[in-house]
Scaffold this active site. Structure first.
Site, PDB file in Angstrom:
ATOM      1  N   HIS A 190       0.819  -1.221   0.000  1.00 46.66           N
ATOM      2  CA  HIS A 190       0.000   0.000   0.000  1.00 46.66           C
ATOM      3  C   HIS A 190       0.853   1.272   0.000  1.00 46.66           C
ATOM      4  O   HIS A 190       0.329   2.375  -0.068  1.00 46.66           O
ATOM      5  CB  HIS A 190      -0.954  -0.009   1.208  1.00 46.66           C
ATOM      6  CG  HIS A 190      -2.271   0.656   0.919  1.00 46.66           C
ATOM      7  ND1 HIS A 190      -2.465   1.515  -0.125  1.00 46.66           N
ATOM      8  CD2 HIS A 190      -3.465   0.561   1.555  1.00 46.66           C
ATOM      9  CE1 HIS A 190      -3.713   1.941  -0.130  1.00 46.66           C
ATOM     10  NE2 HIS A 190      -4.352   1.380   0.877  1.00 46.66           N
ATOM     11  N   ASP A 194      -2.422   1.924  -4.848  1.00 43.55           N
ATOM     12  CA  ASP A 194      -3.640   2.238  -4.107  1.00 43.55           C
ATOM     13  C   ASP A 194      -4.694   1.154  -4.327  1.00 43.55           C
ATOM     14  O   ASP A 194      -4.636   0.376  -5.279  1.00 43.55           O
ATOM     15  CB  ASP A 194      -4.158   3.653  -4.431  1.00 43.55           C
ATOM     16  CG  ASP A 194      -4.344   3.882  -5.904  1.00 43.55           C
ATOM     17  OD1 ASP A 194      -4.827   2.961  -6.555  1.00 43.55           O
ATOM     18  OD2 ASP A 194      -3.997   4.978  -6.386  1.00 43.55           O
TER      19      ASP A 194
END
Ligand code: CAO
Length: 220
Positions: A190, A194
């Site tokens: 992450h 995204d």
């Protein structure tokens, strides 16, 4: 495993899960499996699932990248070297099928057979485990529905497949029918990817898997 998973545990990972309609792939596999077995090649769902990953990666190349440990450099990788987690007598080993983007589904099946035989014999050479760019874990070969796969750094995405199950489903007319369903669980780094990108990648992969005939349009 200690070193890699400890490093992986330090990475913030985004999880995404979905359900995949496997009806068409179950039918396709049963047609091809007999033909390939005549030539001594075992044909599971994996070669198609792996090829679908590669076709989807073409549109979402960030998922096929690698990052350095402090996440200051991201490298987009041209080759799709798709690692497959294997449960072997020596424990977890993740050899990879190299340059999946250039391989046919048949060639992936042959390569997977080779890696599986070497893995079962504890004879996988380092070249087969080096330089993976994406990973898959078919935990469904053992059982289970969901898994939380953990990244194999420096790669930034991994997927886990549950067992293909026969379940009751409603068709478009609202009638009850026999359906084959598999769950997929993705994890992505992450820091560089995204969640929306993972969801779009997964949707594209799922579309190929649910409609395997559509893959021939995008294969080179
Ligand atoms: N659902 C239903 N059936 C499945 C299945 C699934 N998810 N995965 C495999 N099968 C079936 C295959 O289709 C095959 O059926 P046939 O005998 O009718 O041909 C049979 O189970 C055996 O398949 P396989 O395991 O030999 O081959 P594969 O390509 O599907 O998987 C491998 C290969 C190496 C991924 C798998 O053997 C394995 O080791 N899985 C464990 C992975 C693991 O340990 N993950 C955790 C990693 S993190 O610790």
């Amino acid at each position: 495993m200690v070193r890699t998973m400890t490093e992986s545990g330090r990475i913030p990972q985004f999880g995404y899960k979905d359900e995949v309609d496997m009806n068409k792939l179950v039918e396709l596999r049963s047609l091809l499996k007999t033909r390939l077995s005549e030539g001594g090649v075992a044909f599971s769902y994996m070669p198609v699932l792996i090829k679908a990953v590669s076709l989807a990666l073409v549109h979402h190349p960030v998922l096929n990248s690698t990052v350095d440990p402090d996440c200051t450099t991201i490298t987009y990788r041209a080759d799709h070297n798709v690692g497959v987690a294997m449960d072997t007598p020596l424990g977890l080993i993740v050899p990879n099928v190299k340059r999946v983007q250039e391989k046919s589904v048949y060639e992936i099946a042959v390569e997977l057979n080779r890696l599986q035989s070497l893995g079962a014999a504890g004879q996988l050479p380092p070249v087969d485990t080096a330089d993976g760019t994406f990973s898959l874990s078919n935990i469904g070969a053992i059982g289970g529905t969901y898994a939380n796969p953990m990244l194999l750094p420096p790669s930034v995405a991994i997927g886990a497949f549950g067992r293909v199950k026969v379940v009751p489903r409603f068709d478009s007319e609202g009638d009850l029918e026999r359906g084959h369903v598999m769950h997929v669980s993705w994890a992505a780094d992450h820091r560089v990817i995204d969640g929306a990108e993972v969801a779009r990648f997964s949707n594209r992969w799922k579309n190929y898997v649910e409609n395997p005939a559509s893959m021939i349009l995008d294969m080179k």
